[in-house]
Design a protein around this motif. Structure first.
Motif, PDB file in Angstrom:
ATOM      1  N   GLN A 148      -4.747   6.314 -29.793  1.00 25.15           N
ATOM      2  CA  GLN A 148      -5.259   6.608 -31.133  1.00 25.15           C
ATOM      3  C   GLN A 148      -6.781   6.504 -31.106  1.00 25.15           C
ATOM      4  O   GLN A 148      -7.385   6.213 -30.070  1.00 25.15           O
ATOM      5  N   GLU A 149      -7.390   6.743 -32.250  1.00 22.67           N
ATOM      6  CA  GLU A 149      -8.857   6.673 -32.315  1.00 22.67           C
ATOM      7  C   GLU A 149      -9.318   5.230 -32.440  1.00 22.67           C
ATOM      8  O   GLU A 149      -8.746   4.444 -33.187  1.00 22.67           O
ATOM      9  N   TYR A 150     -10.383   4.890 -31.708  1.00 18.92           N
ATOM     10  CA  TYR A 150     -10.978   3.562 -31.758  1.00 18.92           C
ATOM     11  C   TYR A 150     -12.481   3.665 -31.998  1.00 18.92           C
ATOM     12  O   TYR A 150     -13.125   4.629 -31.563  1.00 18.92           O
ATOM     13  N   GLN A 151     -13.008   2.649 -32.657  1.00 17.57           N
ATOM     14  CA  GLN A 151     -14.453   2.496 -32.765  1.00 17.57           C
ATOM     15  C   GLN A 151     -14.872   1.419 -31.765  1.00 17.57           C
ATOM     16  O   GLN A 151     -14.311   0.317 -31.752  1.00 17.57           O
ATOM     17  N   ILE A 152     -15.825   1.738 -30.928  1.00 18.38           N
ATOM     18  CA  ILE A 152     -16.229   0.835 -29.853  1.00 18.38           C
ATOM     19  C   ILE A 152     -16.870  -0.419 -30.442  1.00 18.38           C
ATOM     20  O   ILE A 152     -17.782  -0.349 -31.272  1.00 18.38           O
ATOM     21  N   ALA A 153     -16.386  -1.580 -30.006  1.00 19.29           N
ATOM     22  CA  ALA A 153     -16.861  -2.860 -30.550  1.00 19.29           C
ATOM     23  C   ALA A 153     -18.138  -3.329 -29.880  1.00 19.29           C
ATOM     24  O   ALA A 153     -19.106  -3.705 -30.545  1.00 19.29           O
ATOM     25  N   SER A 175      -1.605   1.065 -38.485  1.00 19.98           N
ATOM     26  CA  SER A 175      -2.057   0.716 -39.827  1.00 19.98           C
ATOM     27  C   SER A 175      -3.431   0.060 -39.818  1.00 19.98           C
ATOM     28  O   SER A 175      -3.999  -0.227 -40.872  1.00 19.98           O
ATOM     29  N   GLY A 176      -3.937  -0.221 -38.607  1.00 14.10           N
ATOM     30  CA  GLY A 176      -5.247  -0.833 -38.480  1.00 14.10           C
ATOM     31  C   GLY A 176      -5.225  -2.336 -38.330  1.00 14.10           C
ATOM     32  O   GLY A 176      -6.297  -2.959 -38.219  1.00 14.10           O
ATOM     33  N   ASP A 177      -4.042  -2.949 -38.320  1.00  9.71           N
ATOM     34  CA  ASP A 177      -3.943  -4.398 -38.165  1.00  9.71           C
ATOM     35  C   ASP A 177      -4.082  -4.787 -36.693  1.00  9.71           C
ATOM     36  O   ASP A 177      -3.616  -4.068 -35.802  1.00  9.71           O
ATOM     37  N   PRO A 178      -4.714  -5.945 -36.399  1.00  9.58           N
ATOM     38  CA  PRO A 178      -4.926  -6.352 -35.009  1.00  9.58           C
ATOM     39  C   PRO A 178      -3.615  -6.544 -34.249  1.00  9.58           C
ATOM     40  O   PRO A 178      -2.613  -6.997 -34.811  1.00  9.58           O
TER      41      PRO A 178
END
Length: 626
Positions: free
Chosen positions: A148-153, A169-172
């Motif tokens: 899925q799509e991720y934003q680099i931390a 759902s975006g939950d860790p």
């Protein structure tokens, strides 16, 4: 006793003192003037409940030949097209890896952090990447979690970075002991173009990157991904042309639909010496040329673009062909370079011309046909543009903000007399001048600017000029981009990830609009020789809207004996549509009247309340010289 009719001069004047502006208005918020009379601002409401990522500083609307309405939104992180109520991500892709180039490794059991290895990934913090083809790491980090799509931390180094594992759902999702795999040999990473900053960096060196990045004493060159992210955009037919300031030129093709992304124009089939970077894109409407301001020049061999912004170069395509920028005797493509200033700041379209600003001057660019295609004439020096978005076109003229003045152009440049000049320019954060955005409200004959106050790094103030009545107002409101009514019935603006309809009703997105007021300058009787006693007020309020039918507006009486004294509030009277008069008490040499929305009303407060102020009558008399 006698009733004294009081009708204050329209507009706010802060160029003198409270006392020297007797008979006028001195302070204001969320109030405008119409036909010379003060009235409450129009309200705003969310266009829909969907949100977008990043801070939006650019809006552009158009209609396809099939009648579909589109709205482009350029943000710090992405570029969206709104169709209906959905924000469709069309952010261009900069890199797609080969299968197996990307591998994963958990940081630790019970931790959501995943290290991603990809040699020479070219990413920066907060970039977006979408993985596909990955296999489970063996435990909680399943294929569904990874693909899925991720934003680099964080960026670890040039060959690795971290992400935070999440479910759909975006939950860790926390790694388990069994997550010992690397995702297999088929993982593909698709990287979107680098994100930009949400702050303007005026130079290089300290403050450009995070603490500890780069060697001690090193200088990092400015680039689109370490500078305030500003988009420009325009149509070439139904297609949308977009540019990241200092970065690439992209095209979204309408026929392909909102499910497809914009692509780099230099890579489109048939592209011929299309600029690879620029400062702004704009279309010349009548003659149908695509213009790139601050384009990279063609190399000496004439075979390619250099890839480096020339901040004073303007390149333009062949007529009716936005993919052909090679100057030939058989076409109208070409380029020209400005001479006054050090960099092109911005441009807007006007009648039969395009106005182009550098940091020190303004030029007129007009189509003249072959062999020169365009002529550029210097209009005025010393009237540069304070930021790329600080100019706008209205029905009467082109208006812009300079570094210390407001200007108008309608065949010639004029400095606008401004009664709030010092108030604005003595309390403005010019280090964030690139965040200033000009706007119009055509049906109110208004042009204005949102800007950062001296103590703020983000837009929090506005100043508005009514060009029909030549009055100025100001106030506090955060809107990072604005688009006047036209395709839509109401202006649209953005704030905090939401798209708003403006000038609709009189509320703040369903809540009362608070801190709405207008306050007079000091006034007296007999030039302050006598003390003044005020006994009652007969208000002249028109409730433009009163949905609760019991809304109220406050009249506040303030007094002082000498200009150097602080104002003392003597009385506050709530005025409703049925109020005939209000009894007050106040005694002093100088008085101030303040009219404000009744934010503390026991019922609905100022919810659904719109009001307009006329001529107030005051029961006032002299009261001795003690």
């Amino acid at each position: 006793m006698a009733l004294q009719k009081t009708l204050f001069k329209p507009g706010v004047n802060r160029e003198g003192t409270d006392y020297s502006n007797e008979g006028g208005w001195f302070d204001i918020n969320l109030v405008r003037f119409r036909k010379g009379l003060p009235e409450k601002f129009g309200g705003w409401a969310k266009n829909n409940l969907n949100t977008f990522l990043g801070t939006c500083r650019a809006l552009h609307s158009w209609v396809s030949l099939g009648g579909t309405k589109f709205l482009g939104l350029g943000t710090t992180f992405k570029y969206y097209i709104e169709e209906g109520s959905s924000f469709n991500d069309i952010t261009p892709i900069r890199l797609t890896t080969s299968a197996g180039d990307v591998t994963f490794a958990k940081v630790g059991t019970g931790d959501a952090t995943i290290t991603v290895a990809d040699t020479a990934h070219g990413a920066v913090k907060n970039d977006f990447v979408t993985f596909s083809g990955a296999a489970s790491l063996g435990g909680n980090i399943t294929a569904t979690v990874l693909n899925q799509e991720y934003q680099i931390a964080t960026i670890v180094n040039a060959n690795s970075y971290t992400i935070e594992a999440k479910d759909t759902s975006g939950d860790p999702v926390l790694a388990a002991a069994g997550d010992s795999g690397n995702g297999g040999s088929s993982t593909v990473g698709v990287y979107q173009i680098n994100v930009g900053l949400d702050v303007y960096v005026p130079g290089t060196g300290w403050g450009l990157n995070g603490w500890g990045e780069g060697a001690f004493g090193s200088v990092t060159a400015l680039s689109p991904n370490n500078q305030l992210r500003l988009w420009t955009h325009d149509n070439f037919g139904e297609n949308l042309i977009m540019n990241v300031r200092g970065g690439g030129i992209y095209q979204w093709t309408e026929n392909n639909g909102v499910g497809t992304r914009a692509v780099d124009m230099s890579g489109i089939a048939g592209a011929n010496l299309v600029p690879t970077v620029g400062l702004q894109v704009i279309t010349s409407e009548i003659d149908r040329h695509l213009i790139v301001l601050g384009s990279d020049p063609i190399n000496e061999a004439g075979s390619a673009r250099t890839g480096t912004v020339d901040p004073m170069l303007i390149a333009f395509s062949d007529q009716e062909n936005n993919l052909d920028f090679e100057p030939k005797i058989t076409n109208t493509a070409g380029s020209l370079r400005l001479s006054s200033g050090s960099s092109i700041i911005g441009a807007v379209k006007s009648r039969q011309e395009i106005l182009v600003w550098t940091d020190t001057a303004v030029y007129s660019m007009q189509f003249v046909g072959p062999p020169f295609t365009f002529s550029v004439n210097l209009i005025n020096e010393g009237t540069g543009l304070v930021g790329p978005k600080a100019a706008t076109t209205s029905t009467s003229a082109v208006y812009w903000m300079g570094y210390n003045n407001f200007y108008a152009y309608n065949g010639s440049v004029q400095t606008l007399p401004c009664s709030v000049h010092n108030y604005v320019f003595n309390d403005i954060n010019l280090t964030q001048s690139f965040k200033i955005n000009a706007f119009t409200i055509a049906d109110k004959n208004e042009v204005g600017w949102f800007y950062c106050s001296a103590s703020s790094n983000e837009v929090d103030r506005y100043v508005i000029y009514n060009y029909a009545e030549q009055t100025w107002v100001y106030g506090q409101l955060s809107r990072t981009a604005w688009l006047d009514a036209g395709i839509e019935n109401y202006p649209r603006a953005v704030s905090s990830g939401y798209l708003y309809q403006q000038e609709i009703g009189f509320d703040d997105d369903g809540s009362p609009m608070t801190n709405v007021f207008i306050e007079s300058s000091d006034f007296d009787i007999g030039d302050g020789e006598q003390f003044t006693f005020i006994r009652r007020i007969i208000p002249d309020f028109k409730f433009i809207q009163d949905t609760s039918e019991n809304g109220s507006v406050n009249i506040v009486v303030k007094t002082r004996n000498f200009p150097g004294d602080s104002l003392t509030t003597n009385s506050t009277s709530a005025i409703q549509s049925s109020t005939q008069q209000a009894y007050v008490r106040g005694r002093a040499r100088q008085m101030v009247l303040r009219f404000e929305s009744d934010d503390d009303a026991a019922n609905n407060g100022n919810l659904g309340i719109g009001w307009r102020l006329g001529a107030t009558r005051i029961d006032i008399r002299t009261d001795g010289r003690r």
